[in-house]
Design an enzyme around this catalytic site. Structure first.
Site, PDB file in Angstrom:
ATOM      1  N   ASN A 150      53.658  47.281  33.305  1.00 37.78           N
ATOM      2  CA  ASN A 150      53.048  48.620  33.215  1.00 37.78           C
ATOM      3  C   ASN A 150      52.489  48.952  31.840  1.00 37.78           C
ATOM      4  O   ASN A 150      52.329  50.123  31.479  1.00 37.78           O
ATOM      5  CB  ASN A 150      54.049  49.712  33.631  1.00 37.78           C
ATOM      6  CG  ASN A 150      54.431  49.642  35.093  1.00 37.78           C
ATOM      7  OD1 ASN A 150      55.373  50.312  35.520  1.00 37.78           O
ATOM      8  ND2 ASN A 150      53.751  48.840  35.889  1.00 37.78           N
ATOM      9  N   ARG A 166      49.337  51.237  31.709  1.00 33.29           N
ATOM     10  CA  ARG A 166      49.638  52.573  32.220  1.00 33.29           C
ATOM     11  C   ARG A 166      50.408  53.399  31.191  1.00 33.29           C
ATOM     12  O   ARG A 166      50.121  54.586  30.988  1.00 33.29           O
ATOM     13  CB  ARG A 166      50.414  52.447  33.533  1.00 33.29           C
ATOM     14  CG  ARG A 166      49.609  51.742  34.614  1.00 33.29           C
ATOM     15  CD  ARG A 166      50.445  51.344  35.828  1.00 33.29           C
ATOM     16  NE  ARG A 166      50.929  52.520  36.550  1.00 33.29           N
ATOM     17  CZ  ARG A 166      51.682  52.444  37.636  1.00 33.29           C
ATOM     18  NH1 ARG A 166      52.060  51.252  38.111  1.00 33.29           N
ATOM     19  NH2 ARG A 166      52.080  53.536  38.240  1.00 33.29           N
ATOM     20  N   LEU A 188      50.343  41.832  39.867  1.00 34.09           N
ATOM     21  CA  LEU A 188      49.614  43.084  39.696  1.00 34.09           C
ATOM     22  C   LEU A 188      50.359  44.148  40.494  1.00 34.09           C
ATOM     23  O   LEU A 188      50.872  43.864  41.587  1.00 34.09           O
ATOM     24  CB  LEU A 188      48.181  42.971  40.224  1.00 34.09           C
ATOM     25  CG  LEU A 188      47.219  42.055  39.475  1.00 34.09           C
ATOM     26  CD1 LEU A 188      45.853  42.057  40.165  1.00 34.09           C
ATOM     27  CD2 LEU A 188      47.062  42.469  38.022  1.00 34.09           C
ATOM     28  N   ASP A 189      50.415  45.368  39.956  1.00 33.87           N
ATOM     29  CA  ASP A 189      51.039  46.459  40.693  1.00 33.87           C
ATOM     30  C   ASP A 189      50.335  46.644  42.037  1.00 33.87           C
ATOM     31  O   ASP A 189      49.148  46.309  42.188  1.00 33.87           O
ATOM     32  CB  ASP A 189      50.961  47.764  39.900  1.00 33.87           C
ATOM     33  CG  ASP A 189      51.769  47.705  38.615  1.00 33.87           C
ATOM     34  OD1 ASP A 189      52.745  46.925  38.566  1.00 33.87           O
ATOM     35  OD2 ASP A 189      51.427  48.430  37.667  1.00 33.87           O
ATOM     36  N   ARG A 190      51.041  47.206  42.987  1.00 36.97           N
ATOM     37  CA  ARG A 190      50.491  47.394  44.338  1.00 36.97           C
ATOM     38  C   ARG A 190      49.123  48.089  44.315  1.00 36.97           C
ATOM     39  O   ARG A 190      48.193  47.682  45.001  1.00 36.97           O
ATOM     40  CB  ARG A 190      51.465  48.213  45.179  1.00 36.97           C
ATOM     41  CG  ARG A 190      50.986  48.442  46.602  1.00 36.97           C
ATOM     42  CD  ARG A 190      52.020  49.170  47.442  1.00 36.97           C
ATOM     43  NE  ARG A 190      51.755  48.989  48.858  1.00 36.97           N
ATOM     44  CZ  ARG A 190      52.669  49.032  49.807  1.00 36.97           C
ATOM     45  NH1 ARG A 190      53.935  49.230  49.493  1.00 36.97           N
ATOM     46  NH2 ARG A 190      52.352  48.867  51.066  1.00 36.97           N
TER      47      ARG A 190
END
Length: 312
Positions: free
Chosen positions: A245, A248, A147-149
């Protein structure tokens, strides 16, 4: 000796008996079961053993006095208190067995160290590695997906390279449900829809949808509006593919970037973080073959922009 009076147990017997396994033969609550089977220990001693995590049902520790036991289960009572566990920063464990660890990651915590990160940088990976090495210094964990930060939610780790490879090689078939919630900018008028594109990565490491079909990696995202206001909408998103991503990019593509996502077109930061949360992960356990499902609550911050507004 008076008639009917119990003879005292030999010294040390209670301690020995408290280090045994007991098979459940009929439905019962845990505390009465222990009082019946653990000899030489009174009610207060048994409650103390429970409170300190020394009782396990089928290998999983529990402190619940009213835990409902079923025939066939095994109750293990240890004479040793479990080792103190390390405090976690930015994560909590949802599930753990000998093969997997499932966590809920907070926004702001790195999944793994960045290429330019410091040696002592706090990450989910490093904390979980230290956690499993409390039992055996040779233990390791392996990341299955990231998972992205700034994205919070459910994450999965394996405890062996073999399990990691099995999950990653069969990810599309193993995963039965993978859904997110996203706070996005603007009012999404279409109640549900799908976004399909081919993703590529620029030289600046930003993902984008190619203007040409089949030019890149196929990405498909399905969305449903949960709430909609004049300035923001709350969406439920289901991933058909799991590209870097992906959500997003797709939210930017439909003109509703994720709140707080400046990299992908957002102009606002109403909740002080990225408005993306991995809410549900359901998959076939690679060893047991059973379907396991983990669901977390929608972060309360995501509902903040809708307070005082009429729901759509």
């Amino acid at each position: 000796m008076q008639k009917g009076r119990k003879r005292p147990l030999p010294k040390g017997q209670a301690q020995t008996d408290r280090n045994k396994a007991y098979t459940v033969t009929e439905p019962a609550e845990l505390l009465p079961f222990l009082l019946k089977h653990v000899t030489g220990a009174g009610r207060n001693v048994i409650k103390n053993i429970l409170a300190h995590g020394q009782v396990a049902v089928n290998g999983k520790s529990t402190t619940a006095y009213n835990y409902q036991l079923q025939p066939g289960q095994t109750v293990t009572v240890s004479k040793e208190r479990p080792k103190e566990k390390l405090p976690f920063e930015g994560l909590s464990i949802l599930f753990e067995d000998e093969h997997l660890i499932v966590i809920r990651k907070d926004s702001g915590l790195l999944s793994v160290a960045s290429d330019t990160g410091k040696d002592n940088e706090v990450t989910a990976y490093r904390q979980l590695m230290a956690h499993v090495r409390l039992d055996d210094p040779g233990n390791r964990i392996f990341i299955v997906h990231r998972l992205d930060r700034d994205t919070s939610g459910v994450m999965l780790f394996a405890k062996s390279e073999a399990v990691q490879q099995q999950l990653q090689n069969n990810w599309q078939d193993a995963v039965r449900e993978r859904s997110y919630v996203a706070l996005v900018e603007g009012m999404v008028k279409k109640e549900q829809g799908s976004v399909k594109s081919w993703l590529k990565e620029s030289k600046t490491l930003k993902m984008y949808s190619s203007s040409r079909p089949e030019d890149g990696l196929l990405a498909v995202t399905h969305y449903k509006v949960l709430r909609a206001g004049k300035d923001f909408s709350l969406l439920e998103l289901h991933l058909e593919t799991g590209r870097k991503n992906q959500i997003r990019v797709h939210m930017e593509d439909i003109g509703h970037p994720i709140a707080g996502d400046k990299k992908y077109g957002a102009r606002t930061r109403p909740i002080g973080r990225l408005g993306l949360h991995a809410r549900v992960l359901a998959f076939i356990h690679p060893v047991t073959g059973k379907l396991v499902r983990f669901e977390t609550e929608i972060p309360k911050l995501f509902l903040k922009p809708f307070q005082g507004q009429l729901q759509n």
